[in-house]
Design a protein around this motif. Sequence first.
Motif, PDB file in Angstrom:
ATOM      1  N   SER A 135     -54.817 -16.573  29.063  1.00  0.00           N
ATOM      2  CA  SER A 135     -56.020 -15.730  27.840  1.00  0.00           C
ATOM      3  C   SER A 135     -56.363 -13.826  27.905  1.00  0.00           C
ATOM      4  CB  SER A 135     -57.442 -16.116  28.685  1.00  0.00           C
ATOM      5  OG  SER A 135     -57.442 -15.057  29.738  1.00  0.00           O
ATOM      6  N   LYS A 136     -56.492 -13.707  27.297  1.00  0.00           N
ATOM      7  CA  LYS A 136     -56.433 -12.477  26.483  1.00  0.00           C
ATOM      8  C   LYS A 136     -56.213 -11.646  27.280  1.00  0.00           C
ATOM      9  CE  LYS A 136     -58.541  -8.811  23.280  1.00  0.00           C
ATOM     10  NZ  LYS A 136     -59.048  -8.144  21.844  1.00  0.00           N
ATOM     11  N   ASP A 137     -57.479 -11.990  28.940  1.00  0.00           N
ATOM     12  CA  ASP A 137     -58.701 -11.095  29.550  1.00  0.00           C
ATOM     13  C   ASP A 137     -57.063 -10.834  31.078  1.00  0.00           C
ATOM     14  OD1 ASP A 137     -60.906 -10.315  28.327  1.00  0.00           O
ATOM     15  OD2 ASP A 137     -61.832 -12.183  29.816  1.00  0.00           O
ATOM     16  N   LEU A 138     -56.034 -11.800  30.762  1.00  0.00           N
ATOM     17  CA  LEU A 138     -54.771 -11.471  31.726  1.00  0.00           C
ATOM     18  C   LEU A 138     -53.730 -11.446  31.445  1.00  0.00           C
ATOM     19  CD1 LEU A 138     -55.983 -15.522  33.344  1.00  0.00           C
ATOM     20  CD2 LEU A 138     -56.729 -13.691  34.095  1.00  0.00           C
ATOM     21  N   VAL A 139     -54.023 -10.569  30.222  1.00  0.00           N
ATOM     22  CA  VAL A 139     -52.514 -10.104  29.226  1.00  0.00           C
ATOM     23  C   VAL A 139     -52.576  -8.584  30.140  1.00  0.00           C
ATOM     24  CG1 VAL A 139     -51.265  -9.115  27.436  1.00  0.00           C
ATOM     25  CG2 VAL A 139     -53.220 -11.337  27.006  1.00  0.00           C
ATOM     26  N   ILE A 140     -51.031  -8.686  30.887  1.00  0.00           N
ATOM     27  CA  ILE A 140     -50.597  -7.684  31.331  1.00  0.00           C
ATOM     28  C   ILE A 140     -49.153  -7.098  30.705  1.00  0.00           C
ATOM     29  CG2 ILE A 140     -51.900  -7.957  33.739  1.00  0.00           C
ATOM     30  CD1 ILE A 140     -49.176  -8.685  34.779  1.00  0.00           C
ATOM     31  N   LEU A 141     -49.107  -5.507  30.951  1.00  0.00           N
ATOM     32  CA  LEU A 141     -47.826  -4.711  30.851  1.00  0.00           C
ATOM     33  C   LEU A 141     -46.839  -5.423  29.084  1.00  0.00           C
ATOM     34  CD1 LEU A 141     -46.151  -6.141  34.268  1.00  0.00           C
ATOM     35  CD2 LEU A 141     -46.566  -4.270  33.469  1.00  0.00           C
ATOM     36  N   GLU A 142     -47.821  -5.733  28.568  1.00  0.00           N
ATOM     37  CA  GLU A 142     -47.402  -4.925  27.051  1.00  0.00           C
ATOM     38  C   GLU A 142     -46.787  -4.295  26.463  1.00  0.00           C
ATOM     39  OE1 GLU A 142     -49.546  -6.778  22.506  1.00  0.00           O
ATOM     40  OE2 GLU A 142     -50.780  -6.236  24.335  1.00  0.00           O
ATOM     41  N   ASP A 143     -47.181  -3.197  26.317  1.00  0.00           N
ATOM     42  CA  ASP A 143     -46.866  -2.104  26.489  1.00  0.00           C
ATOM     43  C   ASP A 143     -45.798  -1.544  26.637  1.00  0.00           C
ATOM     44  OD1 ASP A 143     -49.056  -1.475  24.290  1.00  0.00           O
ATOM     45  OD2 ASP A 143     -49.969   0.185  26.568  1.00  0.00           O
ATOM     46  N   GLU A 144     -45.338  -2.056  28.230  1.00  0.00           N
ATOM     47  CA  GLU A 144     -44.347  -1.795  28.979  1.00  0.00           C
ATOM     48  C   GLU A 144     -43.026  -2.947  28.635  1.00  0.00           C
ATOM     49  OE1 GLU A 144     -46.958  -0.637  31.798  1.00  0.00           O
ATOM     50  OE2 GLU A 144     -47.157  -2.080  30.090  1.00  0.00           O
ATOM     51  N   PHE A 145     -43.337  -3.995  28.127  1.00  0.00           N
ATOM     52  CA  PHE A 145     -42.351  -4.981  27.371  1.00  0.00           C
ATOM     53  C   PHE A 145     -42.008  -4.750  25.658  1.00  0.00           C
ATOM     54  CE2 PHE A 145     -42.888  -7.796  31.045  1.00  0.00           C
ATOM     55  CZ  PHE A 145     -41.735  -8.684  30.993  1.00  0.00           C
ATOM     56  N   ASN A 146     -43.444  -3.778  25.321  1.00  0.00           N
ATOM     57  CA  ASN A 146     -42.644  -3.683  24.104  1.00  0.00           C
ATOM     58  C   ASN A 146     -41.826  -2.191  24.042  1.00  0.00           C
ATOM     59  OD1 ASN A 146     -43.421  -4.125  21.027  1.00  0.00           O
ATOM     60  ND2 ASN A 146     -44.181  -2.491  21.275  1.00  0.00           N
ATOM     61  N   ALA A 147     -41.777  -1.340  24.878  1.00  0.00           N
ATOM     62  CA  ALA A 147     -40.462  -0.684  24.994  1.00  0.00           C
ATOM     63  C   ALA A 147     -39.603  -0.770  25.214  1.00  0.00           C
ATOM     64  CB  ALA A 147     -41.678   0.952  26.187  1.00  0.00           C
ATOM     65  N   CYS A 148     -38.996  -1.822  25.614  1.00  0.00           N
ATOM     66  CA  CYS A 148     -37.739  -1.923  25.964  1.00  0.00           C
ATOM     67  C   CYS A 148     -37.184  -3.928  25.935  1.00  0.00           C
ATOM     68  CB  CYS A 148     -37.603  -1.991  27.500  1.00  0.00           C
ATOM     69  SG  CYS A 148     -38.369  -3.452  29.041  1.00  0.00           S
ATOM     70  N   SER A 149     -37.938  -4.132  24.488  1.00  0.00           N
ATOM     71  CA  SER A 149     -37.645  -4.960  23.927  1.00  0.00           C
ATOM     72  C   SER A 149     -37.621  -4.972  22.548  1.00  0.00           C
ATOM     73  CB  SER A 149     -38.783  -6.314  24.451  1.00  0.00           C
ATOM     74  OG  SER A 149     -39.368  -6.965  25.131  1.00  0.00           O
ATOM     75  N   ASP A 150     -36.618  -6.250  21.750  1.00  0.00           N
ATOM     76  CA  ASP A 150     -35.695  -5.779  20.159  1.00  0.00           C
ATOM     77  C   ASP A 150     -37.529  -6.444  19.553  1.00  0.00           C
ATOM     78  OD1 ASP A 150     -33.049  -3.922  20.503  1.00  0.00           O
ATOM     79  OD2 ASP A 150     -33.463  -5.634  22.373  1.00  0.00           O
ATOM     80  N   ARG A 151     -37.443  -7.871  20.335  1.00  0.00           N
ATOM     81  CA  ARG A 151     -39.074  -8.971  20.283  1.00  0.00           C
ATOM     82  C   ARG A 151     -39.242  -9.343  21.139  1.00  0.00           C
ATOM     83  NH1 ARG A 151     -36.591 -14.004  17.436  1.00  0.00           N
ATOM     84  NH2 ARG A 151     -35.002 -13.941  18.568  1.00  0.00           N
ATOM     85  N   LEU A 152     -40.444  -8.920  20.454  1.00  0.00           N
ATOM     86  CA  LEU A 152     -41.766  -9.176  21.366  1.00  0.00           C
ATOM     87  C   LEU A 152     -42.023 -10.777  21.222  1.00  0.00           C
ATOM     88  CD1 LEU A 152     -43.277  -9.037  24.811  1.00  0.00           C
ATOM     89  CD2 LEU A 152     -44.510  -7.147  23.763  1.00  0.00           C
ATOM     90  N   ILE A 153     -43.021 -11.457  21.702  1.00  0.00           N
ATOM     91  CA  ILE A 153     -43.742 -12.247  21.412  1.00  0.00           C
ATOM     92  C   ILE A 153     -44.830 -12.756  22.587  1.00  0.00           C
ATOM     93  CG2 ILE A 153     -44.186 -15.027  20.737  1.00  0.00           C
ATOM     94  CD1 ILE A 153     -41.786 -14.984  19.754  1.00  0.00           C
ATOM     95  N   VAL A 154     -46.394 -12.844  22.710  1.00  0.00           N
ATOM     96  CA  VAL A 154     -47.388 -12.424  23.569  1.00  0.00           C
ATOM     97  C   VAL A 154     -47.507 -13.788  23.319  1.00  0.00           C
ATOM     98  CG1 VAL A 154     -49.436 -11.369  24.212  1.00  0.00           C
ATOM     99  CG2 VAL A 154     -47.078 -10.291  23.838  1.00  0.00           C
ATOM    100  N   MET A 155     -47.799 -14.665  23.793  1.00  0.00           N
ATOM    101  CA  MET A 155     -48.546 -16.398  23.636  1.00  0.00           C
ATOM    102  C   MET A 155     -49.656 -16.216  24.605  1.00  0.00           C
ATOM    103  SD  MET A 155     -47.037 -17.808  21.509  1.00  0.00           S
ATOM    104  CE  MET A 155     -47.087 -19.315  21.456  1.00  0.00           C
ATOM    105  N   THR A 156     -50.829 -17.460  24.681  1.00  0.00           N
ATOM    106  CA  THR A 156     -52.086 -17.456  25.517  1.00  0.00           C
ATOM    107  C   THR A 156     -52.375 -19.116  24.780  1.00  0.00           C
ATOM    108  OG1 THR A 156     -53.562 -16.566  23.450  1.00  0.00           O
ATOM    109  CG2 THR A 156     -53.543 -15.111  25.326  1.00  0.00           C
ATOM    110  N   ASP A 157     -52.648 -19.466  26.176  1.00  0.00           N
ATOM    111  CA  ASP A 157     -53.021 -20.356  26.021  1.00  0.00           C
ATOM    112  C   ASP A 157     -53.549 -21.059  25.209  1.00  0.00           C
ATOM    113  OD1 ASP A 157     -50.587 -21.223  27.435  1.00  0.00           O
ATOM    114  OD2 ASP A 157     -52.091 -21.199  29.557  1.00  0.00           O
ATOM    115  N   ASP A 158     -54.722 -20.153  25.137  1.00  0.00           N
ATOM    116  CA  ASP A 158     -56.345 -20.972  24.979  1.00  0.00           C
ATOM    117  C   ASP A 158     -56.362 -19.753  23.144  1.00  0.00           C
ATOM    118  OD1 ASP A 158     -56.320 -18.065  25.104  1.00  0.00           O
ATOM    119  OD2 ASP A 158     -59.206 -17.873  26.280  1.00  0.00           O
ATOM    120  N   GLY A 159     -55.477 -19.089  22.306  1.00  0.00           N
ATOM    121  CA  GLY A 159     -55.141 -18.246  21.472  1.00  0.00           C
ATOM    122  C   GLY A 159     -56.551 -16.835  21.288  1.00  0.00           C
ATOM    123  N   SER A 160     -56.796 -16.648  22.438  1.00  0.00           N
ATOM    124  CA  SER A 160     -57.617 -15.390  21.915  1.00  0.00           C
ATOM    125  C   SER A 160     -56.707 -14.209  21.803  1.00  0.00           C
ATOM    126  CB  SER A 160     -58.173 -15.514  23.563  1.00  0.00           C
ATOM    127  OG  SER A 160     -57.452 -15.517  25.162  1.00  0.00           O
TER     128      SER A 160
END
Length: 283
Positions: A135-160
């Motif tokens: 879920s959204k509350d458990l997302v970690i390191l999004e900014d860090e991955f964004n900085a070193c990825s040419d393409r970033l996809i974030v998925m959540t099981d519940d769609g939050s």
Amino acid sequence: MYKIITKKRLNPTVTMMKIEAPFVAKKAEPGEFIILRVDKNGERIPLTVAGYDREAGTVTIIFQTVGATTRLLSMKNEGDFIQDFVGPLGTPTKLDGLKDVCIVGGGVGCAIALPIARRLHENGCRVTSIIGFRSKDLVILEDEFNACSDRLIVMTDDGSYGRHGNVCVPLNEMFSNGERFDEIITIGPLVMMKFVVEAAKPTGIPCTVSMNPIMIDGTGMCGGCRLTLQRDGKRITKFACVDGPDFNGYEIDFDEAISRSTMYREFELRAHEKSCNLFKEVK
């Protein structure tokens, strides 16, 4: 004794710490791990290196509070010390020559995947990162991955947050569109890695998995990280902490690994309850 330089809570159960350990920082590479003890009477636990700063002499660890030791570690604060911090151990992830890689991380496994994505990015590799959470509350390191990825996809099981579904949804879409990679590197819960491997298998793309989630004492003595691999028509035994933690995902008997990963669950629950009660008494 090793000093905690910084501490940051990434979500309700996951904590990031930078530990002053110059000799470890000098040699650490993506994919390797350390073994620590919180105090002189504590148990040894392995944690994968989530980052390092050779100049500052610090090593970053990211851990989830699931048992007695990780709970005690989470109670430490900046300026406190931990007893032991040994490493780097294990075999670094093989990244040389890769030009186009898909990184698939799940939950706290993203902490292990991040330094790999960073190194690939530094090497000029095209990095596609898929990171998944419940879920959204458990997302970690999004900014860090964004900085070193040419393409970033974030998925959540519940769609939050991000896209709705598990990490295999965009992965299968890419395969259906004819996308190919030099390699797929996946790190996360065993069930997640199993299905990533199954999704990748028809493509023949090399698929590396980190079996860090099943490591217990980090030395091979406990037997909890024992793996059965199917190689050249034979079943062979390896240990995640001694022979890995990285393995060819197509060779692993995931069903056996998943079954074995629950062997200490009752013990951990009792130990966790005991540490909670001690904490209440201290308060």
